[in-house]
Design an enzyme around this catalytic site. Structure first.
Site, short mmCIF file in Angstrom:
data_model
loop_
_atom_site.label_atom_id
_atom_site.label_comp_id
_atom_site.label_asym_id
_atom_site.label_seq_id
_atom_site.Cartn_x
_atom_site.Cartn_y
_atom_site.Cartn_z
N ASP A 329 0.81 -1.21 0.00
CA ASP A 329 0.00 0.00 0.00
C ASP A 329 0.85 1.26 0.00
O ASP A 329 0.30 2.36 -0.02
CB ASP A 329 -0.92 -0.01 1.22
CG ASP A 329 -2.30 0.52 0.89
OD1 ASP A 329 -2.74 0.36 -0.26
OD2 ASP A 329 -2.94 1.12 1.78
N ASP A 711 -11.39 -4.99 11.77
CA ASP A 711 -11.56 -6.42 11.99
C ASP A 711 -12.79 -6.71 12.86
O ASP A 711 -13.57 -7.62 12.56
CB ASP A 711 -10.29 -7.00 12.63
CG ASP A 711 -9.76 -6.13 13.76
OD1 ASP A 711 -10.43 -5.14 14.09
OD2 ASP A 711 -8.68 -6.43 14.29
#
Length: 1013
Positions: A329, A711
């Site tokens: 990224d 998450d």
């Protein structure tokens, strides 16, 4: 011809017909699902026992009996032949059409309709292609009599049956019910479970539950006593303590009761191999994609990422079933070049690992082990090859370190590749999407000529005008890119610093995912996180043993553990927003729906209540992917294209036909209609910036946006849809990773987690109300999620409660009145049951008392520092739009062992706990001074206050050690701020004295006047 009032069959499109008594044929008496008698009989032949809509069992009435049965002698034959014949000839409208009645009327006309003929021909071709691939996966559903090798057959029964398709053609089905002399042992093996649940022994669990109930009762009696017995002389202190204690009681309930039914699990990897890896047959293990995410190679060293990748490529799993995707990224050329070097070294490392079955398969950690590596390897060539491999690895490290040294200073003109072209990712915030396949089925092979797993570099497109959603956005890009290139039905995500410590970890997860009895409703298998490089005493509770070995085991007995962002094997379909296969599918629209709605109401004795209607409407909201996968089972390409246009899949998944087609493939694999040469181009398209615009990505499917702890919210959404998760704890830890061991980095890590919880609490996904009407999230599971989101707010009560001892010592007041005998009993009983609860919890979980105490200490340290700042940052982000930017924690360590442990970096998070330490130390000194000056009688009242203050100091002791460092190098700013705040607080308290009653105040003033002060 049927009358117009009779609806068509939902499966084949033909009118459902009448019984002999002229009543409309009804297959399911629960929901009146429109199915004709031909389709109903076919379902019975194929082993279908339940309604396709409501899953209610069929009632086999006498009028629904099958066609005639002819008994004929059979010759010696193999079951495989019968199965192939059966699968090749079996046909049914269910596999042909499931479109609405409006489309049926437009496409079904006379018996020779060309559309139906084309669909029938494509269906016949598709069935022959799918027969071989489905044979292994359907083995568990085939009756025992058919799961046999070649046997001598004496007699057999052939069921002859014909039915008419809408195109006018009749199809014959033949199924064989074989009477044999012997039973093949393999059929019994196929029915054995791949895992089992091991409940906690009753002699441990029953006392644990009894103690919890008794503690709850005594807590209620204790709170009743505290509320009904105020302290008038220190009413403010008493009220503050009551509020804190009520909040602590609620927090305890939220934390304790989800651990009501803890379980352990055991897997049988040998059975998995016997069932799916039979000798002489194709390997039927499911494919798995691995996701590795990294951002900054200077803070996440490429050598650590490379070890993670090498451990993945060498896992004990068929190479053609493994693909590793690395998300860069930060678009760093250093990461790209280090992966190229890693791919070269993997050609030597992977065969070496598999030849000698070494553990772990990350070279850095394998060669650094201080064990006898000859213990389990007696092959003569092992020593020689190990030395050669270690030498090759050292040379590989030199090349990687050279790349790192080169990347320390970026050229003014930017980086250029070997061919002289500029590196596309020179601007990490503005660059195109990049994909490079380093290894694969058509790429380089290892030094022994064998295939290597696929290794793919992915860097998604970034543009300044788009939001990229950090790690969650990167993971969603990997999901789409992998779906286009390999589309494994399962994938496993790892951080770049977590390597595979157990090469059989994937097989452990497959024992749950591929078990037909267990895996139908499992959205993910979570492994506990284990860490390396932590000091032996685990000063800052980095291992989180209590959470991973106690809390997660408890949740495994409810609806499953939380998703913790790492070391998790996902069912790809669950992340797409589909509901589990056990849930009933959504009813389809039909032009004749009014008819069987009326029919349904007549057949049901009572209509639905308002609560049931509300619950059904809420459940529809959770089905983000529109319907369950079982509704599109065995569809051919023509029908899927109709569904794509009919269901508006583009609005959910985005504008990619290839990706949408992959979402319908429950068992994974690349669609046959796709041209392989266009896959890379399509993969780059799905990782572009604008692909997620006006879709459900990040809202209902994929990793959910809106929180830095993506998450927790992602797992919460899947549990709300009815999925459950599994907690897998193999004897050898599956994965190991690094953790920040110095105090400042650890507090920042806890701050990030707590901020994510606050963001979830303030969002529409707050567990207090989200999904309440759906009824798919169990209440104990909801309590666990509520506790996960509200725990940062405990910081206010914790700071207040930790300040009370010092305040009491400085003001000579106390939060408790003079204790009676009954009150003493409640106090002693409560403390006793608190101790008993902890002891029994440690017994059934196997956690050591030192780990438990470290967890208690850091709960206080994090609560008075990181959690407090997280609450303020959360409200500032939601109210003022301030977005805190968290930096990636550096993974490199000091040269000396545990060198980072003694590094103290300046951060405002250090101020509140330091202030509490100073205030309580001052209070203890003041208390002892008063006791010495007051004589023997003063010690009784001081003892309780001093004990309370020492309790706070003991909990903050690891913080104090970290603050002092190895050479007492405490940051000057921390010392100055703490002394200043403690001094100001003490002086203001002496001057204002707000908890002193009016009577005492006037008496004090009179005393001062009398002595002429």
């Amino acid at each position: 011809m049927m009358e117009s009032a009779v609806p068509p069959c939902n499966t084949c499109g033909e009118p459902i017909g009448f019984r002999e008594n002229r009543e409309v044929f009804v297959a399911c008496y629960e929901c009146n699902f429109p199915v004709c008698q031909d389709c109903y009989n076919y379902e019975l032949i194929e082993g279908g026992k339940c309604c396709l809509r409501c899953s209610a069992p069929y009632v086999r009435a006498s009028e629904n009996s099958l066609a005639k049965v002819e008994e004929v002698p059979c010759k010696s034959s193999t079951t495989a032949t019968h199965l192939c014949d059966n699968q090749g000839n079996a046909g049914h409208g269910r596999n042909l059409s499931n479109i609405s009645a409006a489309e049926t009327e437009s496409t079904i006309g006379e018996s020779g309709n060309p559309i139906w003929k084309n669909r029938l021909e494509s269906w016949k071709e598709g069935k022959n292609k799918k027969a071989a691939g489905k044979e292994g996966k359907e083995a568990s559903e085939i009756p025992t009599e058919q799961q046999m090798e070649e046997k001598h057959l004496c007699y057999g029964l052939i069921l002859l049956y014909q039915f008419r398709l809408p195109c006018g053609e009749y199809v014959a089905l033949e199924t064989f019910v074989l009477l044999m002399d012997e039973i093949d042992n393999r059929s019994a093996e196929d029915e054995e479970p791949l895992s089992r649940t091991i409940p906690i022994p009753p002699n441990l669990l029953t006392p644990y539950r009894v103690v919890i109930i008794m503690r709850l009762i005594i807590l209620g009696l204790f709170m009743q006593y505290r509320v009904t017995n105020p302290v008038d002389s220190a009413f403010g202190l008493w009220l503050t303590s009551i509020i804190c204690e009520i909040w602590f009681a609620v927090s305890w309930v939220l934390d304790q009761f989800p651990k009501w039914s803890p379980v352990n699990r055991e897997t049988y990897i040998d059975r998995l191999s016997l069932r799916f890896e039979r000798e002489g047959e194709s390997n039927d293990l499911a494919a798995v994609d691995f996701f590795v995410s990294t951002v900054d190679p200077l803070k996440e060293p490429p050598l650590i990422t490379a070890n993670t990748v090498l451990s993945i490529l060498a896992v004990d799993y068929p190479v053609e079933k493994v693909s590793c995707y690395v998300s860069d990224d930060g678009s760093a050329m250093l990461t790209f070049e280090s992966l190229a070097e890693t791919a070269k070294f993997a050609r030597k490392w992977v065969p070496f690992c598999k030849k000698f079955s070494i553990e772990p398969r990350a070279p850095e950690f394998y060669f650094s082990q201080k064990i006898d590596y000859l213990k389990d390897n007696i092959q003569p060539s092992f020593v020689k090859e190990r030395r050669a491999m270690k030498r090759d690895y050292e040379e590989y490290k030199v090349r990687i370190n050279a790349l790192v040294a080169k990347a320390q200073k970026t050229p003014d003109e930017g980086w250029t590749m070997r061919d002289g072209t500029p590196w596309p990712g020179n601007n990490p915030r503005n660059h195109p999407g990049m994909i490079q396949v380093f290894l694969g089925h058509s790429g380089a092979r290892d030094i022994e000529g064998n295939e290597l797993p696929r290794l793919v570099y992915v860097s998604r497109e970034k543009r300044p005008e788009y939001k990229h959603h950090k790690k969650a956005g990167a993971m969603n890009a990997l999901v789409r890119a992998s779906a286009v290139l390999t589309n494994a039905p399962f994938f496993l995500n790892l951080d770049c610093d977590h390597y595979v410590n157990n090469s059989k970890a994937v097989r452990e997860a497959m024992c749950f995912m591929m078990d037909p009895q267990v895996g139908r409703d499992v959205c993910y298998v979570q492994f506990p996180q284990r860490f390396y490089g932590i000091d032996r005493s685990d000063r800052y509770a980095n291992r989180n043993i209590v959470f991973f070995d106690v809390t997660m085991k408890g949740l495994d007995g409810v609806q499953g553990p939380l998703y913790v962002g790492n070391g998790c094997v996902f069912n790809r379909q669950a992340l797409y927003g589909y509901g589990p296969l056990s849930l009933p599918g959504l009813p389809k629209a039909s032009s004749c729906s009014w008819y069987y709605d009326c029919c349904w109401r007549r057949s049901k004795k009572t209509s639905k209540t308002q609560a049931e209607i509300y619950r059904d409407s809420k459940r529809r909201d959770f089905d983000a992917a529109i319907f369950n996968l079982k509704e599109i089972d065995n569809y051919d390409e023509y029908e899927r294209s109709l569904l794509i246009s009919q269901r508006s899949f583009e609005k959910t998944f985005g504008l990619s036909t290839v990706f949408i087609e992959s979402t319908m493939m429950e068992n994974g694999g690349v669609p046959e209609s796709v041209n392989p040469s266009t896959l890379i181009k399509e993969a780059i398209h799905v990782i572009s910036c604008g692909y997620e615009e006006k879709t459900e990505w990040g809202k209902e499917i994929g990793w959910i946006y809106g929180s830095v702890t993506e998450d927790i919210i992602t797992g919460f959404k899947m549990h709300c849809r009815g999925w459950r998760s599994i907690y897998c704890m193999p004897p050898r830890p599956a994965f190991k990773g690094s953790a920040p061991i110095n105090l400042s980095d650890r507090l920042h890590q806890v701050l990030r987690w707590a901020l994510g919880s606050v963001e979830i609490f303030l969002s529409r996904h707050c567990p207090l109300w989200y999904g309440l009407g759906g009824g798919r999230l169990k209440w104990l599971q909801r309590l666990a999620y509520i506790n996960t989101t509200v725990y940062p707010f405990t910081s206010f009560t914790l700071i207040a409660y930790c300040s009370l001892p010092a305040i009491c010592l400085l003001t000579r007041k106390f939060i408790l009145p003079t204790l009676s005998n009954l009150a003493s009993v409640w106090f002693l009983s409560l403390f006793t049951f608190i101790i008993f609860t902890s002891i029994l919890e440690l017994q059934w979980s196997g956690v050591g008392i030192e780990d438990w105490w470290r967890n208690e200490q850091f709960w206080v340290i994090g609560g008075v520092s990181s959690h407090l700042f997280a609450v303020f940052l959360g409200f500032m982000k939601m109210g003022g739009g301030i977005n805190p930017n968290f930096k990636v924690t550096a993974k490199a360590s000091d040269d000396s062992e545990f060198g980072e442990l003694y590094v103290t970096k300046w951060t405002t998070l250090l101020i509140p706990p330091t202030t509490l330490l100073v205030v309580n130390l001052v209070g203890v000194v003041a208390g002892f001074s008063d006791a010495l000056n007051g004589g023997y009688e003063a010690w009784g009242s001081v003892f309780g206050k001093v004990f309370f203050a020492i309790w706070v100091i003991l909990h903050l002791y690891p913080f104090l050690k970290g603050l002092m460092g190895r050479q007492n190098r405490t940051p000057t700013m921390v010392v100055l701020w703490s002394i200043l705040l403690a001094s100001v607080f003490s002086l203001l308290w002496i001057q204002i004295n707000p908890f002193l009653s009016d009577t005492d105040g006037s008496a004090s003033r009179q005393t001062c006047i009398s002595i002429d002060c």
